[in-house]
Design an enzyme around this catalytic site. Structure first.
Site, PDB file in Angstrom:
ATOM      1  CD  GLU A  79      -1.329  -0.134   3.671  1.00  0.00           C
ATOM      2  OE1 GLU A  79      -2.077   0.621   3.934  1.00  0.00           O
ATOM      3  OE2 GLU A  79      -1.462  -1.141   4.333  1.00  0.00           O
ATOM      4  CB  CYS A 111      -2.732  -4.493   6.671  1.00  0.00           C
ATOM      5  SG  CYS A 111      -1.754  -2.779   7.446  1.00  0.00           S
ATOM      6  CB  SER A 201      -8.296   1.930  13.007  1.00  0.00           C
ATOM      7  OG  SER A 201      -7.611   2.057  14.006  1.00  0.00           O
ATOM      8  CG  HIS A 233      -2.643  -6.633  10.819  1.00  0.00           C
ATOM      9  ND1 HIS A 233      -1.295  -6.239  10.065  1.00  0.00           N
ATOM     10  CD2 HIS A 233      -3.128  -5.211  10.888  1.00  0.00           C
ATOM     11  CE1 HIS A 233      -1.277  -4.974   9.845  1.00  0.00           C
ATOM     12  NE2 HIS A 233      -2.215  -4.391  10.380  1.00  0.00           N
ATOM     13  CE  LYS A 242      -6.234  -2.720  24.621  1.00  0.00           C
ATOM     14  NZ  LYS A 242      -6.384  -1.374  24.064  1.00  0.00           N
TER      15      LYS A 242
HETATM   16  P1  HMG Z   1      -3.445   7.063  21.539  1.00  0.00           P
HETATM   17  O1  HMG Z   1      -5.026   7.339  21.398  1.00  0.00           O
HETATM   18  O2  HMG Z   1      -2.367   8.214  21.344  1.00  0.00           O
HETATM   19  O3  HMG Z   1      -3.057   6.018  22.473  1.00  0.00           O
HETATM   20  O4  HMG Z   1      -2.953   5.980  20.305  1.00  0.00           O
HETATM   21  P2  HMG Z   1      -3.946   5.713  24.119  1.00  0.00           P
HETATM   22  O5  HMG Z   1      -4.130   7.232  24.659  1.00  0.00           O
HETATM   23  O6  HMG Z   1      -5.164   5.171  23.838  1.00  0.00           O
HETATM   24  O7  HMG Z   1      -2.957   4.901  24.819  1.00  0.00           O
HETATM   25  C1  HMG Z   1      -2.576   3.693  24.265  1.00  0.00           C
HETATM   26  C2  HMG Z   1      -2.575   2.476  25.313  1.00  0.00           C
HETATM   27  O8  HMG Z   1      -1.463   2.877  26.246  1.00  0.00           O
HETATM   28  C3  HMG Z   1      -3.875   2.889  26.254  1.00  0.00           C
HETATM   29  O9  HMG Z   1      -4.258   1.467  26.619  1.00  0.00           O
HETATM   30  C4  HMG Z   1      -3.549   3.612  27.452  1.00  0.00           C
HETATM   31  O10 HMG Z   1      -4.119   3.285  28.913  1.00  0.00           O
HETATM   32  C5  HMG Z   1      -1.883   2.918  27.677  1.00  0.00           C
HETATM   33  P3  HMG Z   1      -5.356   0.901  26.430  1.00  0.00           P
HETATM   34  O11 HMG Z   1      -6.599   1.407  26.927  1.00  0.00           O
HETATM   35  O12 HMG Z   1      -5.660   0.836  24.880  1.00  0.00           O
HETATM   36  O13 HMG Z   1      -5.462  -0.628  26.968  1.00  0.00           O
HETATM   37  N1  HMG Z   1      -0.846   4.238  28.242  1.00  0.00           N
HETATM   38  C6  HMG Z   1      -0.130   3.846  29.292  1.00  0.00           C
HETATM   39  N2  HMG Z   1       0.406   2.519  29.439  1.00  0.00           N
HETATM   40  C7  HMG Z   1       1.353   2.421  30.523  1.00  0.00           C
HETATM   41  N3  HMG Z   1       1.826   3.526  31.060  1.00  0.00           N
HETATM   42  C8  HMG Z   1       1.497   4.723  30.628  1.00  0.00           C
HETATM   43  C9  HMG Z   1       0.408   4.693  29.773  1.00  0.00           C
HETATM   44  N4  HMG Z   1      -0.048   5.868  29.026  1.00  0.00           N
HETATM   45  C10 HMG Z   1      -1.009   5.400  28.224  1.00  0.00           C
HETATM   46  N5  HMG Z   1       2.293   5.796  30.820  1.00  0.00           N
HETATM   47  C11 HMG Z   1      -3.742   4.516  18.620  1.00  0.00           C
HETATM   48  C12 HMG Z   1      -3.595   4.780  20.068  1.00  0.00           C
HETATM   49  C13 HMG Z   1      -4.302   3.099  18.236  1.00  0.00           C
HETATM   50  C14 HMG Z   1      -5.035   5.281  18.498  1.00  0.00           C
HETATM   51  C15 HMG Z   1      -2.593   4.860  17.783  1.00  0.00           C
HETATM   52  O14 HMG Z   1      -1.632   4.215  17.927  1.00  0.00           O
HETATM   53  C16 HMG Z   1      -2.988   4.925  16.190  1.00  0.00           C
HETATM   54  O15 HMG Z   1      -3.848   5.737  15.668  1.00  0.00           O
HETATM   55  N6  HMG Z   1      -2.493   3.902  15.656  1.00  0.00           N
HETATM   56  C17 HMG Z   1      -2.574   3.881  14.159  1.00  0.00           C
HETATM   57  C18 HMG Z   1      -3.737   3.157  13.865  1.00  0.00           C
HETATM   58  C19 HMG Z   1      -4.036   1.575  14.312  1.00  0.00           C
HETATM   59  O16 HMG Z   1      -2.745   1.050  14.426  1.00  0.00           O
HETATM   60  N7  HMG Z   1      -4.866   0.690  14.308  1.00  0.00           N
HETATM   61  C20 HMG Z   1      -4.825  -0.385  14.482  1.00  0.00           C
HETATM   62  C21 HMG Z   1      -6.155  -1.374  13.927  1.00  0.00           C
HETATM   63  S1  HMG Z   1      -6.377  -1.016  12.310  1.00  0.00           S
HETATM   64  C22 HMG Z   1      -4.966  -1.812  11.587  1.00  0.00           C
HETATM   65  O17 HMG Z   1      -4.394  -2.812  12.139  1.00  0.00           O
HETATM   66  C23 HMG Z   1      -4.553  -1.613  10.084  1.00  0.00           C
HETATM   67  C24 HMG Z   1      -3.533  -1.012   9.728  1.00  0.00           C
HETATM   68  O18 HMG Z   1      -2.063  -1.644   9.865  1.00  0.00           O
HETATM   69  C25 HMG Z   1      -3.442  -0.157   8.400  1.00  0.00           C
HETATM   70  C26 HMG Z   1      -3.765  -0.983   7.208  1.00  0.00           C
HETATM   71  O19 HMG Z   1      -4.621  -1.934   7.250  1.00  0.00           O
HETATM   72  O20 HMG Z   1      -3.257  -0.591   6.071  1.00  0.00           O
HETATM   73  C27 HMG Z   1      -3.407   0.188  10.734  1.00  0.00           C
END
Ligand code: HMG
Length: 390
Positions: A79, A111, A201, A233, A242
């Protein structure tokens, strides 16, 4: 007929950024990345690496061993396309000196596309059992600087040889697959960074998993207890964990931390230190598992969940073949990952902003550390590649 993965080779960039360095620059706690999303390092491509050089470098060990001689189908999953018309696989075909008698095409669905490639390749081999197919998944995951997705960047490629009587993993016929039109992650043609609705996502990823699993379970009659390991993935390793917990909950199966470690742990080792490499991510997980499993996995069934935003999900399965340990590239993978150069924050930002020029000018790129091939420049709107091997 037994058809599946005969060889599996992974390649990633020689540079990485430790996420504690990124955490400092973004004024967040490093544990948000290390623990919260389960990522430690992200692989950063040198300016003279692109999806072609990553892909050709991943397949190079197969070429050296003469494994590509009978390949008549080359499917390039990405991609991070470099051209709207010409398949990136054709450059790779040339760098690897493959036979002209070969069908070469590029596949796209975020992906997910490498999995589509594998299923197409299995069909090709079923019809041509004495021939092989090469599926290469190659991507560079880029999000905007300072965005929530930034810490999940990475890059890499996986070369997957599909044949009859495979030496690594036979692929079972039952598959559950699911398509739905959603906007969870996308990259319009005019952007070099993805747009993403991050939290959404993660829910779509899980929804597609549960739908795919439901079909797979109905078709195969299998339950979670029929699996010895799972590869998901891996956009970030916490996502895979998760997802597996959700699947267990749906199937009313308990999974403790220790069992989770057994079922998934070894598959997450490489991604934790390279980051997302989009189309190759699940197969990096499979490499990591086959290279690092302490237990001999011969005869064990692996559950495989592939997801591509937009979205398509697929759950399928494979059985590890006896003697597989003699055919993995574990030492090469470990050497590559152990000998990378760490970047400072400023070096990371400079490389991020370097970009490939789009003004149609003449360019010669400086030489960084790469694998056996490099993207050496652009001339007359044509990308130029250089082989660093004799
Ligand atoms: P965010 O919103 O900044 O993170 O980004 P958050 O505030 O949700 O924190 C993440 C986790 O860290 C949370 O845990 C927090 O509690 C924890 P959860 O509630 O999720 O269990 N946390 C801590 N833990 C320990 N010590 C600390 C601390 N602070 C916070 N001090 C988000 C998260 C996934 C939104 C971001 O990374 C993102 O946008 N990523 C890109 C999209 C993505 O990867 N999506 C996954 C599914 S889609 C997919 O897999 C397809 C893809 O590969 C693309 C394709 O297909 O082409 C992406």
């Amino acid at each position: 007929m037994n058809i599946g993965i005969d060889r599996l080779s992974f390649y990633s960039s020689h540079y990485y950024l430790d996420l504690k360095t990124l955490a400092e620059a973004r004024s967040v706690e490093a544990d948000k990345y290390y623990i919260g999303i389960g990522q430690e390092k992200m692989a950063i491509p040198a300016p003279d690496e692109d999806v072609v050089t990553l892909a050709a470098s991943a397949a190079y060990p197969l070429m050296k061993e003469g494994e590509l001689e009978n390949v008549e189908l080359l499917l390039f999953a990405t991609e991070s396309g470099i051209d709207q018309s010409k398949a990136a696989g054709i450059y790779v075909h040339s760098l690897l000196e493959m036979s002209p008698r070969c069908r070469t095409v590029e596949l796209k669905q975020a992906c997910y596309s490498a999995t589509a490639g594998i299923q197409l390749a299995v069909g090709f081999v079923a019809r041509n059992p004495d021939k092989k197919a090469l599926v290469i998944a190659s991507d560079i995951a880029r999000y905007e600087l300072g965005s929530p997705g930034e810490a999940t960047q990475g890059c890499g490629a996986v070369a997957i040889l599909i044949s009859a009587d495979p030496r690594l993993v036979s692929i079972e016929p039952e598959c559950g697959y699911y398509t739905e039109d959603v906007m969870d992650f996308w990259r319009p043609n005019y952007r070099s960074e993805a747009l993403v609705d991050g939290k959404y996502s993660t829910t779509v990823y899980i929804h597609a998993l549960l739908e795919s699993w439901k079909q797979y379970a109905e078709l195969s009659g299998r339950g979670l207890g029929d699996f010895d390991r799972f590869c998901y993935h891996i956009p970030f390793t916490k996502m895979a964990e998760k997802a597996h917990r959700k699947l267990c909950r749906k199937c009313k199966t308990d999974v403790g931390d220790e069992q989770m470690q057994t079922l998934l742990g070894e598959s997450l080792l490489y991604s934790r230190i390279t980051g997302n490499c989009y189309s190759g991510s699940m197969y990096v997980g499979l490499c990591s598992l086959l290279d690092n499993a302490e237990e001999d996995l011969a005869g064990k069934r692996i559950g495989l969940y592939s997801y591509g935003s937009g979205c398509v999900g697929e759950f399928f399965s494979g059985v590890v073949q006896p003697g597989y340990r003699d055919f993995v590239y574990a030492d090469q993978h470990r050497n590559l990952l152990a000998n990378r150069t760490e970047l400072t924050y400023q070096q990371y930002e400079d490389i991020f902003n370097y970009g490939v020029p789009t003004d149609g000018g003449e360019y010669v790129f400086p030489q960084y550390k790469t694998g056996p091939f490099r993207f050496s420049g652009i001339s007359q709107h044509k990308r130029e590649y250089e082989s660093l091997v004799d």
